[in-house]
Design a protein around this motif. Structure first.
Motif, short mmCIF file in Angstrom:
data_model
loop_
_atom_site.label_atom_id
_atom_site.label_comp_id
_atom_site.label_asym_id
_atom_site.label_seq_id
_atom_site.Cartn_x
_atom_site.Cartn_y
_atom_site.Cartn_z
N LEU A 195 -115.65 84.06 -70.08
CA LEU A 195 -114.24 84.15 -69.27
C LEU A 195 -114.34 85.31 -68.33
O LEU A 195 -114.87 86.38 -68.62
N PRO A 196 -114.05 84.99 -67.15
CA PRO A 196 -114.06 86.15 -66.08
C PRO A 196 -113.19 87.31 -66.17
O PRO A 196 -112.19 86.97 -66.52
N GLN A 197 -113.68 88.28 -66.25
CA GLN A 197 -112.90 89.68 -66.25
C GLN A 197 -112.43 90.03 -64.90
O GLN A 197 -113.14 90.61 -63.96
N ILE A 198 -111.06 89.82 -64.91
CA ILE A 198 -110.64 89.99 -63.47
C ILE A 198 -109.29 90.83 -63.40
O ILE A 198 -108.47 90.94 -64.18
N TRP A 199 -109.29 92.01 -62.51
CA TRP A 199 -108.43 92.87 -62.20
C TRP A 199 -107.43 92.28 -61.52
O TRP A 199 -107.65 92.14 -60.23
N PRO A 200 -106.34 92.25 -62.05
CA PRO A 200 -105.23 91.08 -60.89
C PRO A 200 -104.93 92.08 -59.78
O PRO A 200 -104.72 93.23 -59.88
N ASP A 292 -124.41 84.21 -70.06
CA ASP A 292 -123.63 83.30 -69.09
C ASP A 292 -122.50 83.84 -68.25
O ASP A 292 -121.88 84.78 -68.56
N LEU A 293 -122.90 83.48 -67.08
CA LEU A 293 -121.75 83.90 -65.80
C LEU A 293 -120.58 82.76 -66.01
O LEU A 293 -120.77 81.82 -66.36
N PRO A 294 -119.29 83.44 -65.63
CA PRO A 294 -118.50 82.53 -65.90
C PRO A 294 -118.58 81.29 -64.60
O PRO A 294 -119.10 81.50 -63.50
N PHE A 295 -118.30 80.31 -65.53
CA PHE A 295 -118.07 78.81 -64.57
C PHE A 295 -119.41 78.45 -64.24
O PHE A 295 -119.64 77.71 -63.19
N GLN A 296 -120.53 78.83 -64.98
CA GLN A 296 -121.79 78.57 -64.38
C GLN A 296 -122.34 76.86 -64.62
O GLN A 296 -122.96 76.58 -64.07
N ASP A 297 -121.48 76.33 -65.54
CA ASP A 297 -121.62 74.91 -65.47
C ASP A 297 -121.14 74.22 -64.14
O ASP A 297 -121.61 73.01 -63.90
N ILE A 298 -120.23 74.92 -63.44
CA ILE A 298 -119.75 74.37 -62.19
C ILE A 298 -120.17 74.92 -60.93
O ILE A 298 -120.58 74.21 -60.01
N LEU A 299 -120.22 76.38 -60.87
CA LEU A 299 -120.40 76.90 -59.55
C LEU A 299 -122.06 77.29 -59.63
O LEU A 299 -122.53 77.37 -60.55
N ASN A 300 -122.75 77.24 -58.52
CA ASN A 300 -124.10 77.64 -58.18
C ASN A 300 -124.13 78.96 -57.82
O ASN A 300 -124.05 79.31 -56.71
N VAL A 349 -102.76 77.66 -59.34
CA VAL A 349 -103.11 76.89 -58.24
C VAL A 349 -104.27 76.26 -58.52
O VAL A 349 -105.05 76.68 -59.16
N ASP A 350 -104.38 75.01 -58.09
CA ASP A 350 -105.40 74.18 -58.10
C ASP A 350 -106.73 74.99 -57.94
O ASP A 350 -107.09 75.68 -56.94
N HIS A 351 -107.75 74.72 -58.96
CA HIS A 351 -109.13 75.40 -58.79
C HIS A 351 -109.03 76.88 -58.88
O HIS A 351 -110.29 77.70 -58.74
N ASP A 352 -108.10 77.80 -59.37
CA ASP A 352 -108.17 79.16 -59.58
C ASP A 352 -108.77 79.36 -61.06
O ASP A 352 -109.17 78.44 -61.61
N ALA A 353 -108.68 80.57 -61.47
CA ALA A 353 -109.33 81.10 -62.70
C ALA A 353 -108.68 79.91 -63.82
O ALA A 353 -109.58 79.92 -64.70
N PHE A 354 -107.55 80.07 -63.78
CA PHE A 354 -107.03 79.44 -64.91
C PHE A 354 -107.58 77.78 -65.16
O PHE A 354 -107.88 77.41 -66.03
N TYR A 355 -107.34 77.05 -64.03
CA TYR A 355 -107.97 75.71 -64.05
C TYR A 355 -109.57 75.83 -64.30
O TYR A 355 -109.86 74.62 -64.94
N MET A 356 -110.00 76.87 -63.75
CA MET A 356 -111.66 76.71 -63.97
C MET A 356 -111.75 77.04 -65.56
O MET A 356 -112.80 76.21 -65.92
N VAL A 357 -111.24 77.85 -66.14
CA VAL A 357 -111.17 77.72 -67.76
C VAL A 357 -110.95 76.51 -68.36
O VAL A 357 -111.65 76.16 -69.24
#
Length: 372
Positions: A195-200, A292-300, A349-357
C-alpha cells in the motif's frame, strides 16, 4: 517480484567495477507500465465485475470508531489506510450480497485501534483474534476458504505484528500494507500487496517545471544503520544533500530543487518519501533491500525511479552521475506521469491510488467460487 537484489561486483582488469553501470539503473524500455494494453483491458473488466462484501457494523457498535470509515477527511502519515476504507465503502465495488462477492473486506483499522484507549498497541493482537473468531462463527464466508478470499488494509508499521494471534489471517488473507518488506515474517510476497504511504495534499505544486540545481536530497531522523551509513558517507558533500534533525529550509522547496530524492530505510522500510518525491516531480532514489514497491505488478519502477541496494551507498554519486541527461529526462517525464497513481481523492479518479489498490486486489482474487 522482488526488486531489491544485492548487485554482484565483477573484476575487470584486476579492478572492481560495476558492469554496465547506467544500464543497470535505467530501464532500456523506458515505459511506465509493464504492459499498458493488458492493464487497461483488465482494468475495464475489474471496474465492471469486481465485487466486495464488507462485514456489516452499525454506528451503535461499541467499536464503530474502529470498524466504520472515519467521518472526516484523512490526513497525516498514515492516511492511506483511512482513505482506502472511506472511498471503498461508497464505491460501486461494494455488494450487499455475499454470494456474488469476489473478496471480503475486514474493516478494522489498525491506526484507530492503536489510539483507542480500550485497546492500544498492546491490545491489538487480542482484538484481531477475537474479531476473526466472531465473524467465523457468525458468518460462513471465512470458513469456506480459511480467509483466503478476505483482505484487510493497514499502513502503520504496528500492523506487521497485529496478526500474531490470528495466524490464519497472516498466512491466508490478503494483507494490503505499507510495511511490505520480505524481512518481515508477516508479509508474504505475491499473496500480499504493498500500500503506498501518501501524505494527502490538495492541488499541484505550481513550479514542477523549474530547473533543479541539486543532485540529490534526503531529510529524516537518524533511526537505522542504513541512514547512519548515508550520513557517514555523504554528510559533507556539496551535491548530495543529507539532513538529519531540523531542516532550516522548506521541505517542499528542497524536493522541488532536487533531481533525485532519497527514500532510505528507517525503523521501517515504509515512509511517505516516495509519494513526496513523486508529488514534487523529483525522481525517487530508493535505498532498501528486498521489499515490494507499490503497484509493482503494474508499473515499471525502473522507468521513473532509481533502485539501489544498501551496499551501494558509497557509490551513489557515481551511479547518479552515470545517468545521462537524456535518461534523466525520461525518468522525470515518467515521474510526472506516475504522479496520478499516487494520489487519493474522496471521489476517486480513474487510475488514482484507490483504483490502483483495487486492481492489485483484482489480481489477487481467488479464482475459486464457493456456494453459501
Amino acid at each position: 517480484m522482488a526488486v531489491f537484489l544485492e548487485k554482484p561486483m565483477v573484476k575487470r582488469n584486476s579492478k572492481i567495477a560495476w558492469p554496465h553501470l547506467v544500464g543497470s539503473y535505467v530501464n532500456d524500455e523506458k515505459k511506465l507500465f509493464h504492459d499498458r494494453d493488458a492493464f487497461l483491458d483488465n482494468y475495464k473488466e475489474m471496474n465492471r465485475s469486481l465485487k466486495i462484501y464488507v462485514y456489516p457494523h452499525g454506528r451503535d457498535d461499541p467499536f464503530a470508531n474502529v470498524l466504520l470509515p472515519v467521518d472526516f477527511e484523512p490526513e497525516g502519515n498514515y492516511a492511506s489506510e483511512s482513505y482506502f476504507k472511506k472511498v471503498l465503502t461508497k464505491s460501486h465495488f461494494i455488494t450487499k450480497d455475499p454470494s456474488e462477492a469476489n473478496l471480503f473486506f475486514l474493516p478494522f483499522s489498525i491506526a484507530r485501534l492503536r489510539h483507542d484507549p480500550r485497546v492500544g498497541i498492546d491490545g491489538i493482537q487480542d482484538f484481531i483474534r477475537d474479531y476473526i473468531f466472531n465473524i467465523s462463527h457468525q458468518y460462513s464466508y471465512w470458513n469456506r476458504t480459511g480467509g483466503a478470499d478476505h483482505f484487510y488494509v493497514a499502513c502503520h508499521s504496528i500492523g506487521r505484528s497485529a496478526m500474531d494471534k490470528a495466524v490464519e489471517v497472516k498466512l491466508n488473507a490478503i494483507q494490503v500494507v505499507c510495511s511490505s518488506s520480505y524481512y518481515l515474517s508477516s508479509y508474504v510476497a505475491h499473496k500480499d500487496a504493498s500500500l503506498p504511504q501518501i501524505w494527502p495534499r490538495q492541488g499541484d505544486p505550481t513550479n514542477l517545471a523549474r530547473e533543479r540545481t541539486k543532485l540529490a536530497f534526503f531529510a529524516g531522523s537518524m533511526n537505522s544503520p542504513v541512514r547512519e551509513k548515508l550520513l557517514q558517507v555523504w554528510r559533507n558533500d556539496a551535491e548530495i544533500s543529507v539532513h538529519f534533525g531540523h531542516l532550516k529550509t522548506s521541505y517542499a522547496e528542497e524536493l522541488l530543487a532536487s533531481k533525485f530524492c532519497l527514500h532510505v530505510k528507517g525503523f521501517e522500510v515504509n515512509t511517505a518519501r516516495i509519494g513526496d518525491a513523486l508529488y514534487y516531480g523529483c525522481v525517487p532514489l530508493i535505498i532498501a533491500n528486498h521489499y515490494d514497491l507499490p503497484f509493482q505488478d503494474i508499473l515499471n519502477w525502473q522507468s521513473f525511479s532509481v533502485v539501489v541496494a544498501t551496499l551501494d551507498i558509497p557509490l551513489l554519486k557515481k551511479i547518479l552521475k552515470g545517468i545521462s541527461i537524456e535518461d534523466y529526462l525520461v525518468l522525470q517525464r515518467n515521474v510526472l506521469k506516475a504522479r496520478e497513481h499516487f494520489q487519493w481523492h474522496l471521489s476517486p479518479v480513474d487510475h488514482d491510488a484507490f483504483y490502483m489498490v483495487m486492481y492489485e486486489l483484482w489480481l489477487r482474487r481467488s479464482s475459486l467460487r464457493f456456494s453459501a
